[in-house]
Design an enzyme around this catalytic site. Structure first.
Site, PDB file in Angstrom:
ATOM      1  N   GLY A  59      42.837  67.499  41.731  1.00 26.43           N
ATOM      2  CA  GLY A  59      43.543  66.871  40.687  1.00 26.43           C
ATOM      3  C   GLY A  59      43.813  65.480  40.094  1.00 26.43           C
ATOM      4  N   TRP A  61      41.285  63.906  38.369  1.00 26.01           N
ATOM      5  CA  TRP A  61      41.239  63.810  36.776  1.00 26.01           C
ATOM      6  C   TRP A  61      42.334  64.024  36.096  1.00 26.01           C
ATOM      7  CZ3 TRP A  61      35.395  64.249  34.520  1.00 26.01           C
ATOM      8  CH2 TRP A  61      34.646  63.454  35.289  1.00 26.01           C
ATOM      9  N   ASP A  79      40.915  76.028  38.099  1.00 22.79           N
ATOM     10  CA  ASP A  79      40.408  75.831  39.424  1.00 22.79           C
ATOM     11  C   ASP A  79      40.435  77.169  39.979  1.00 22.79           C
ATOM     12  OD1 ASP A  79      38.770  75.000  41.519  1.00 22.79           O
ATOM     13  OD2 ASP A  79      39.220  73.033  41.146  1.00 22.79           O
ATOM     14  N   ASN A  95      38.451  81.582  37.467  1.00 21.49           N
ATOM     15  CA  ASN A  95      37.133  81.298  37.218  1.00 21.49           C
ATOM     16  C   ASN A  95      37.001  81.223  35.887  1.00 21.49           C
ATOM     17  OD1 ASN A  95      34.376  81.233  36.648  1.00 21.49           O
ATOM     18  ND2 ASN A  95      33.936  82.538  38.504  1.00 21.49           N
ATOM     19  N   ASP A 118      33.955  67.994  36.278  1.00 24.41           N
ATOM     20  CA  ASP A 118      33.505  67.166  37.572  1.00 24.41           C
ATOM     21  C   ASP A 118      32.981  68.119  38.384  1.00 24.41           C
ATOM     22  OD1 ASP A 118      32.918  64.887  38.600  1.00 24.41           O
ATOM     23  OD2 ASP A 118      34.852  64.680  39.756  1.00 24.41           O
ATOM     24  N   LYS A 158      29.497  66.608  34.506  1.00 20.76           N
ATOM     25  CA  LYS A 158      28.739  65.975  35.337  1.00 20.76           C
ATOM     26  C   LYS A 158      27.389  66.686  35.528  1.00 20.76           C
ATOM     27  CE  LYS A 158      30.110  66.215  39.935  1.00 20.76           C
ATOM     28  NZ  LYS A 158      30.800  65.880  41.023  1.00 20.76           N
TER      29      LYS A 158
END
Length: 203
Positions: A59, A61, A79, A95, A118, A158
């Site tokens: 958590g 971000w 998540d 998902n 990320d 990312k």
């Protein structure tokens, strides 16, 4: 060998100045410093915006984004792992690549101003396999933009610095008007992780 690698990783992790600072400041993870650096360089997250944080747990971000958007904005965190509650953050367990999860997100907000991601694929240590997994993951996240990102929206994702990243960046340029490749100081020096900041989604 596995125990030796684990011990080495733990030693590096706990001696990391950003890990120490995150514990001192009671941040959820050292990733806080990465998004803070990206934000200061690019001024992406603004008050009143709706942010989707993909792969949000634990958590860091999401909490950072919540503080930036304020009560006039909203953060949706998603998540496959549970996450402790954060004020002004709606958490969705699921998902992101499943239709049912996208439907749940759309019930909170049909579309968002920013998508943050990320997450990393499972890394094997074999470059050919890892590069392929990174690009596959990145392409899947880019595809999510079609369903959830507003026109002129923004994406922070990312990725992995490799030869293949050039082709992926060309794909992003087809969907966004401007992109930057960024490596935060808080990323470990040996890490090949990079962040792609894309703005003005063309829809």
């Amino acid at each position: 060998m596995k125990n030796m690698c684990s011990n080495w990783w733990l030693s590096e992790h706990y001696s990391d100045k950003f890990v120490k600072e995150s514990k001192k400041c009671k941040y959820r993870s050292r990733a806080w410093f990465k998004i803070d650096e990206i934000q200061k360089k690019n001024n992406i997250i603004k008050p009143g915006m709706v942010v989707l944080d993909i792969g949000s747990s634990p958590g860091g971000w999401s909490k950072y984004s919540s503080q930036k958007v304020g009560m006039s904005g909203k953060v949706i965190a998603c998540d496959i792992d549970l996450m402790n509650p954060i004020p002004n953050v709606s958490f969705i367990l699921g998902n992101i690549f499943e239709k049912i999860t996208i439907k749940k997100i759309k019930k909170v907000k049909k579309k968002v101003h920013i998508i943050l991601c990320d997450i990393s694929p499972n890394i094997t240590g074999l470059s050919i396999i890892d590069h392929s997994r990174w690009i596959s993951l990145n392409n899947n996240i880019l595809n999510i933009c079609k369903y959830l990102l507003l026109k002129n929206g923004k994406l922070i994702i990312k990725s992995f610095n490799s030869v293949e990243i050039k082709n992926f960046c060309k794909k992003i340029e087809n969907s966004f008007k401007k992109i930057k490749i960024f490596k935060p100081i808080s990323s470990r020096s040996r890490s090949k992780e990079i962040y792609i900041v894309a703005v003005n989604y063309k829809l």
